[in-house]
Design a protein around this motif. Structure first.
Motif, PDB file in Angstrom:
ATOM      1  N   TYR A  73       0.821  -1.240   0.008  1.00 10.43           N
ATOM      2  CA  TYR A  73      -0.087   0.055   0.058  1.00 10.43           C
ATOM      3  C   TYR A  73       1.074   1.392   0.138  1.00 10.43           C
ATOM      4  O   TYR A  73       1.954   1.563   0.749  1.00 10.43           O
TER       5      TYR A  73
ATOM      6  N   SER B  12      -1.981   0.812  -3.846  1.00  8.66           N
ATOM      7  CA  SER B  12      -0.624   0.919  -4.090  1.00  8.66           C
ATOM      8  C   SER B  12      -0.049   2.014  -4.491  1.00  8.66           C
ATOM      9  O   SER B  12       1.099   2.537  -4.513  1.00  8.66           O
TER      10      SER B  12
ATOM     11  N   TRP C  41       3.769   2.255  -3.244  1.00  6.56           N
ATOM     12  CA  TRP C  41       4.110   1.074  -2.392  1.00  6.56           C
ATOM     13  C   TRP C  41       5.580   0.829  -2.730  1.00  6.56           C
ATOM     14  O   TRP C  41       6.207   0.167  -1.570  1.00  6.56           O
TER      15      TRP C  41
END
Length: 124
Positions: free
Chosen positions: A32, A102, A53
């Motif tokens: 994430y 992400s 991410w």
């Protein structure tokens, strides 16, 4: 359940530096995006910085660009905000947030988990 804990806030003189850190208690941290927001007294919570991410993409608010740097360590489940050349206008509670995807985003609605915040006070 995702827990985000910020640390590193404090009192600093104008022109000084602070590094905020956010520790996430989740095994999927690296999946994430992460972000930093801040809220000054009487004002709305505003975007400060975000990182994808992988760390390959970062975004900054115009007001902090060139002074603040966001970074992450996926092995340690942490994200940091290095703040240089701090000014009194940077005084606020700073919040760490985990994105719902992400991809880094400047939008508050793109984050679904938030820390409790850490106070940063810059004296003139």
């Amino acid at each position: 359940q995702v827990h985000l804990v910020e640390s590193g806030g404090g009192l600093v003189q104008a022109g000084g530096s602070l590094t905020l850190s956010c520790a996430a208690s989740v095994r999927t941290f690296s999946n994430y995006a992460m972000g930093w927001f801040r809220q000054a007294p009487g004002k709305e919570r505003e975007f400060v910085a975000a990182i994808s991410w992988s760390g390959a993409t970062t975004y900054y608010a115009d007001s902090v660009k060139g002074r603040f740097t966001i970074s992450r360590d996926n092995a340690k489940n942490t994200v940091a905000l290095q703040m240089n050349s701090l000014q009194p206008v940077d005084t606020a509670v700073y919040f760490c947030a985990r994105g719902s995807s992400s991809m880094a985003s400047t939008m508050r609605v793109a984050y679904n988990y938030w820390g409790q915040g850490t106070q940063v006070t810059v004296s003139s």
